[in-house]
Design an enzyme around this catalytic site. Structure first.
Site, PDB file in Angstrom:
ATOM      1  N   ASP A 119       0.795  -1.239   0.000  1.00 54.43           N
ATOM      2  CA  ASP A 119       0.000   0.000   0.000  1.00 54.43           C
ATOM      3  C   ASP A 119       0.827   1.290   0.000  1.00 54.43           C
ATOM      4  O   ASP A 119       0.270   2.384  -0.147  1.00 54.43           O
ATOM      5  CB  ASP A 119      -0.978   0.002   1.194  1.00 54.43           C
ATOM      6  CG  ASP A 119      -0.282  -0.194   2.546  1.00 54.43           C
ATOM      7  OD1 ASP A 119       0.866   0.244   2.714  1.00 54.43           O
ATOM      8  OD2 ASP A 119      -0.918  -0.790   3.449  1.00 54.43           O
ATOM      9  N   HIS A 134       6.691  -7.501  -1.486  1.00 57.87           N
ATOM     10  CA  HIS A 134       5.585  -7.978  -2.328  1.00 57.87           C
ATOM     11  C   HIS A 134       5.151  -6.944  -3.366  1.00 57.87           C
ATOM     12  O   HIS A 134       4.040  -7.020  -3.875  1.00 57.87           O
ATOM     13  CB  HIS A 134       4.397  -8.415  -1.458  1.00 57.87           C
ATOM     14  CG  HIS A 134       4.678  -9.642  -0.643  1.00 57.87           C
ATOM     15  ND1 HIS A 134       3.907 -10.030   0.440  1.00 57.87           N
ATOM     16  CD2 HIS A 134       5.649 -10.577  -0.760  1.00 57.87           C
ATOM     17  CE1 HIS A 134       4.398 -11.152   0.955  1.00 57.87           C
ATOM     18  NE2 HIS A 134       5.461 -11.496   0.249  1.00 57.87           N
ATOM     19  N   THR A 203       1.791  -9.128  11.319  1.00 58.77           N
ATOM     20  CA  THR A 203       1.767 -10.159  10.274  1.00 58.77           C
ATOM     21  C   THR A 203       1.404 -11.507  10.885  1.00 58.77           C
ATOM     22  O   THR A 203       1.828 -11.825  11.992  1.00 58.77           O
ATOM     23  CB  THR A 203       3.115 -10.258   9.511  1.00 58.77           C
ATOM     24  OG1 THR A 203       3.049 -11.368   8.608  1.00 58.77           O
ATOM     25  CG2 THR A 203       4.314 -10.393  10.424  1.00 58.77           C
TER      26      THR A 203
HETATM   27  C1  BJW Z   1      -2.808  -6.423  13.665  1.00 54.95           C
HETATM   28  C2  BJW Z   1      -3.723  -5.417  13.768  1.00 54.95           C
HETATM   29  C3  BJW Z   1      -3.278  -4.233  14.353  1.00 54.95           C
HETATM   30  C4  BJW Z   1      -4.708  -7.056  12.808  1.00 54.95           C
HETATM   31  N1  BJW Z   1      -2.029  -4.136  14.776  1.00 54.95           N
HETATM   32  N2  BJW Z   1      -1.564  -6.299  14.099  1.00 54.95           N
HETATM   33  C5  BJW Z   1       7.178 -22.944   1.969  1.00 54.95           C
HETATM   34  C6  BJW Z   1       6.229 -23.726   2.559  1.00 54.95           C
HETATM   35  C7  BJW Z   1       4.912 -23.716   2.132  1.00 54.95           C
HETATM   36  C8  BJW Z   1       4.518 -22.900   1.080  1.00 54.95           C
HETATM   37  C9  BJW Z   1       5.471 -22.105   0.501  1.00 54.95           C
HETATM   38  C10 BJW Z   1       6.771 -22.144   0.922  1.00 54.95           C
HETATM   39  N3  BJW Z   1       7.481 -21.264   0.166  1.00 54.95           N
HETATM   40  C11 BJW Z   1       6.641 -20.677  -0.698  1.00 54.95           C
HETATM   41  C12 BJW Z   1       5.408 -21.186  -0.529  1.00 54.95           C
HETATM   42  C13 BJW Z   1       4.188 -20.818  -1.283  1.00 54.95           C
HETATM   43  C14 BJW Z   1       3.600 -19.493  -0.895  1.00 54.95           C
HETATM   44  C15 BJW Z   1       3.188 -19.514   0.580  1.00 54.95           C
HETATM   45  O1  BJW Z   1       3.826 -18.958   1.451  1.00 54.95           O
HETATM   46  N4  BJW Z   1       2.050 -20.094   0.880  1.00 54.95           N
HETATM   47  C16 BJW Z   1       1.556 -20.094   2.271  1.00 54.95           C
HETATM   48  C17 BJW Z   1       0.134 -19.567   2.284  1.00 54.95           C
HETATM   49  C18 BJW Z   1       1.714 -21.461   2.838  1.00 54.95           C
HETATM   50  N5  BJW Z   1       4.523 -18.400  -1.136  1.00 54.95           N
HETATM   51  C19 BJW Z   1       4.700 -17.921  -2.361  1.00 54.95           C
HETATM   52  O2  BJW Z   1       4.138 -18.391  -3.330  1.00 54.95           O
HETATM   53  C20 BJW Z   1       5.679 -16.781  -2.534  1.00 54.95           C
HETATM   54  N6  BJW Z   1       6.535 -17.040  -3.632  1.00 54.95           N
HETATM   55  C21 BJW Z   1       7.569 -17.874  -3.542  1.00 54.95           C
HETATM   56  O3  BJW Z   1       7.946 -18.311  -2.489  1.00 54.95           O
HETATM   57  O4  BJW Z   1       8.157 -18.169  -4.755  1.00 54.95           O
HETATM   58  C22 BJW Z   1       8.975 -19.321  -4.816  1.00 54.95           C
HETATM   59  C23 BJW Z   1       8.115 -20.557  -4.593  1.00 54.95           C
HETATM   60  C24 BJW Z   1       6.859 -20.654  -5.132  1.00 54.95           C
HETATM   61  C25 BJW Z   1       6.076 -21.785  -4.919  1.00 54.95           C
HETATM   62  C26 BJW Z   1       6.556 -22.811  -4.117  1.00 54.95           C
HETATM   63  C27 BJW Z   1       7.818 -22.708  -3.558  1.00 54.95           C
HETATM   64  C28 BJW Z   1       8.615 -21.573  -3.801  1.00 54.95           C
HETATM   65  C29 BJW Z   1       4.940 -15.496  -2.880  1.00 54.95           C
HETATM   66  C30 BJW Z   1       4.081 -15.000  -1.774  1.00 54.95           C
HETATM   67  C31 BJW Z   1       3.324 -13.760  -2.256  1.00 54.95           C
HETATM   68  C32 BJW Z   1       2.296 -13.295  -1.245  1.00 54.95           C
HETATM   69  N7  BJW Z   1       1.446 -12.364  -1.886  1.00 54.95           N
HETATM   70  C33 BJW Z   1       0.400 -11.722  -1.117  1.00 54.95           C
HETATM   71  C34 BJW Z   1      -0.476 -10.882  -2.076  1.00 54.95           C
HETATM   72  C35 BJW Z   1       0.292  -9.624  -2.500  1.00 54.95           C
HETATM   73  C36 BJW Z   1      -0.499  -8.802  -3.443  1.00 54.95           C
HETATM   74  C37 BJW Z   1      -1.727  -8.230  -2.807  1.00 54.95           C
HETATM   75  O5  BJW Z   1      -1.637  -7.461  -1.843  1.00 54.95           O
HETATM   76  O6  BJW Z   1      -2.812  -8.550  -3.288  1.00 54.95           O
HETATM   77  O7  BJW Z   1       0.954 -10.892  -0.082  1.00 54.95           O
HETATM   78  S1  BJW Z   1      -0.594 -12.888  -0.202  1.00 54.95           S
HETATM   79  C38 BJW Z   1      -0.858 -11.834   1.185  1.00 54.95           C
HETATM   80  O8  BJW Z   1      -0.254 -12.446   2.357  1.00 54.95           O
HETATM   81  C39 BJW Z   1      -0.061 -10.553   0.901  1.00 54.95           C
HETATM   82  C40 BJW Z   1       0.565 -10.290   2.235  1.00 54.95           C
HETATM   83  O9  BJW Z   1       1.710  -9.453   2.078  1.00 54.95           O
HETATM   84  C41 BJW Z   1       0.888 -11.663   2.738  1.00 54.95           C
HETATM   85  C42 BJW Z   1       1.100 -11.756   4.220  1.00 54.95           C
HETATM   86  O10 BJW Z   1      -0.060 -11.444   4.896  1.00 54.95           O
HETATM   87  P1  BJW Z   1       0.019 -10.608   6.256  1.00 54.95           P
HETATM   88  O11 BJW Z   1       0.594  -9.271   5.975  1.00 54.95           O
HETATM   89  O12 BJW Z   1       0.681 -11.409   7.296  1.00 54.95           O
HETATM   90  O13 BJW Z   1      -1.526 -10.370   6.570  1.00 54.95           O
HETATM   91  P2  BJW Z   1      -2.582 -11.336   7.313  1.00 54.95           P
HETATM   92  O14 BJW Z   1      -3.933 -10.842   6.989  1.00 54.95           O
HETATM   93  O15 BJW Z   1      -2.297 -12.739   7.078  1.00 54.95           O
HETATM   94  O16 BJW Z   1      -2.300 -11.073   8.866  1.00 54.95           O
HETATM   95  C43 BJW Z   1      -2.564  -9.822   9.467  1.00 54.95           C
HETATM   96  C44 BJW Z   1      -2.080  -9.874  10.898  1.00 54.95           C
HETATM   97  O17 BJW Z   1      -2.261  -8.585  11.462  1.00 54.95           O
HETATM   98  C45 BJW Z   1      -2.855 -10.870  11.778  1.00 54.95           C
HETATM   99  O18 BJW Z   1      -1.926 -11.637  12.525  1.00 54.95           O
HETATM  100  C46 BJW Z   1      -3.662  -9.961  12.720  1.00 54.95           C
HETATM  101  O19 BJW Z   1      -3.828 -10.513  14.021  1.00 54.95           O
HETATM  102  C47 BJW Z   1      -2.791  -8.750  12.762  1.00 54.95           C
HETATM  103  N8  BJW Z   1      -3.459  -7.498  13.082  1.00 54.95           N
HETATM  104  N9  BJW Z   1      -4.944  -5.874  13.258  1.00 54.95           N
HETATM  105  C48 BJW Z   1      -1.207  -5.208  14.648  1.00 54.95           C
HETATM  106  N10 BJW Z   1      -4.149  -3.179  14.520  1.00 54.95           N
END
Ligand code: BJW
Length: 263
Positions: A119, A134, A203
């Site tokens: 953002d 990202h 996160t």
């Molecule tokens: C508060 C609050 C307040 C609320 N104060 N806190 C190893 C193992 C298993 C799988 C994989 C692995 N390696 C790779 C993978 C696959 C995959 C992956 O991780 N999958 C998992 C779901 C298991 N990863 C990928 O594909 C990545 N690429 C990659 O690794 O390439 C090589 C590869 C590919 C395939 C296989 C192996 C290797 C790319 C990941 C891209 C993520 N993209 C997104 C979308 C971005 C575009 C968009 O914005 O639309 O990124 S997904 C989404 O999740 C976004 C975020 O940046 C990301 C993380 O989310 P985040 O920020 O943690 O948000 P939330 O909602 O999950 O959590 C919010 C938190 O805030 C909560 O805890 C609340 O409690 C808290 N909160 N209010 C403080 N006021």
């Protein structure tokens, strides 16, 4: 350590107690790395991803929206979802958590701010050393060759077409299955290994490879601080867990750090 369990805390300047040894660690740190996620922008009105009711994926699953396959399947749906989010982000303002991180950068010798957020609110708040893992929702690239596209003709196509090659346009963000920008990734992991204090803020610590950063820090012997209202897979391993919204916890921490003399 959970702050609610901590006997050795500073008197509350507000409803929160801040551990004295954390304040000391911040004051003596030469290099702090901070990983942020969607929770940091929640108090700016930008929904997180995984909150059941309000999360960005409340209506659709991630696979329907944030993968190259989803875009190929339904480019209009994905483009329009990002258009909606672009408008939301444009109207959002940095909140006290973003501003506290700007202040932290000004008082610590070195701060690496690693964000998963697309953002742009950290930069808009004034943070300078920001590593965007990202991508950015404000930039547009061609789906075919990934070159940044600054402007395009309004032909009514949704998504619009690349003016150079006619490919479909998409946001410059990292979808599931796509590689993260190599320079950003390398900078982030180097900072996690080399810093002397690591913060994980707002996160869920589930999306790789970003979720490995705090564990990389731990393996290097770096103490980790987590700020989040909810538990995450990192919580059992964090030296300090500050349970609460980042917009309250970070300013409270900064007030303690700055009220007791300069670093
Ligand atoms: C508060 C609050 C307040 C609320 N104060 N806190 C190893 C193992 C298993 C799988 C994989 C692995 N390696 C790779 C993978 C696959 C995959 C992956 O991780 N999958 C998992 C779901 C298991 N990863 C990928 O594909 C990545 N690429 C990659 O690794 O390439 C090589 C590869 C590919 C395939 C296989 C192996 C290797 C790319 C990941 C891209 C993520 N993209 C997104 C979308 C971005 C575009 C968009 O914005 O639309 O990124 S997904 C989404 O999740 C976004 C975020 O940046 C990301 C993380 O989310 P985040 O920020 O943690 O948000 P939330 O909602 O999950 O959590 C919010 C938190 O805030 C909560 O805890 C609340 O409690 C808290 N909160 N209010 C403080 N006021």
């Amino acid at each position: 350590m959970r702050i609610i369990d901590d006997g050795d805390t500073l008197p509350a300047m507000d409803a929160l107690t801040i551990p004295t040894d954390l304040v000391s660690a911040v004051k003596t740190a030469r290099h702090i790395a901070v990983l942020t996620g969607a929770g940091v922008s929640a108090e700016s009105g930008v929904p997180t991803f995984r909150d059941a009711q309000t999360g960005l994926w409340a209506r659709y699953s991630p696979e329907e929206l944030a993968t190259p396959q989803a875009f190929r399947r339904n480019p209009r749906l994905v483009w329009e979802w990002y258009e909606w989010r672009r408008r939301l982000v444009a109207q959002a303002q940095p909140n006290p958590a973003h501003l506290a991180l700007v202040q932290l950068e000004q008082i610590v010798p070195r701060l690496t701010l690693i964000t998963q957020n697309v953002d742009g609110l950290h930069r808009r708040a004034g943070s300078r050393n920001v590593v965007e893992l990202h991508g950015s929702i404000t930039r547009t690239i061609c789906f075919d060759d990934r070159q940044v596209v600054e402007s395009w003709a309004d032909t009514g196509d949704v998504p619009p077409r690349c003016p150079r090659c006619g490919g479909l346009l998409r946001p410059d963000v990292v979808w599931f299955g796509e590689s993260l920008p190599p320079d950003a990734l390398q900078t982030a992991f180097a900072a996690a290994e080399q810093c002397d204090l690591f913060f994980s803020v707002g996160t869920s610590t589930v999306v790789q490879p970003a979720a490995s950063l705090p564990f990389t820090a731990l393996q290097a012997g770096v103490p980790v601080v987590e700020i989040n209202p909810q538990e995450t897979p990192l919580t059992p391993y964090a030296r300090w867990t500050l349970t609460g919204p980042a917009g309250k916890v970070l300013p409270a921490l900064l007030r303690h750090v700055t009220s007791e003399g300069k670093i």
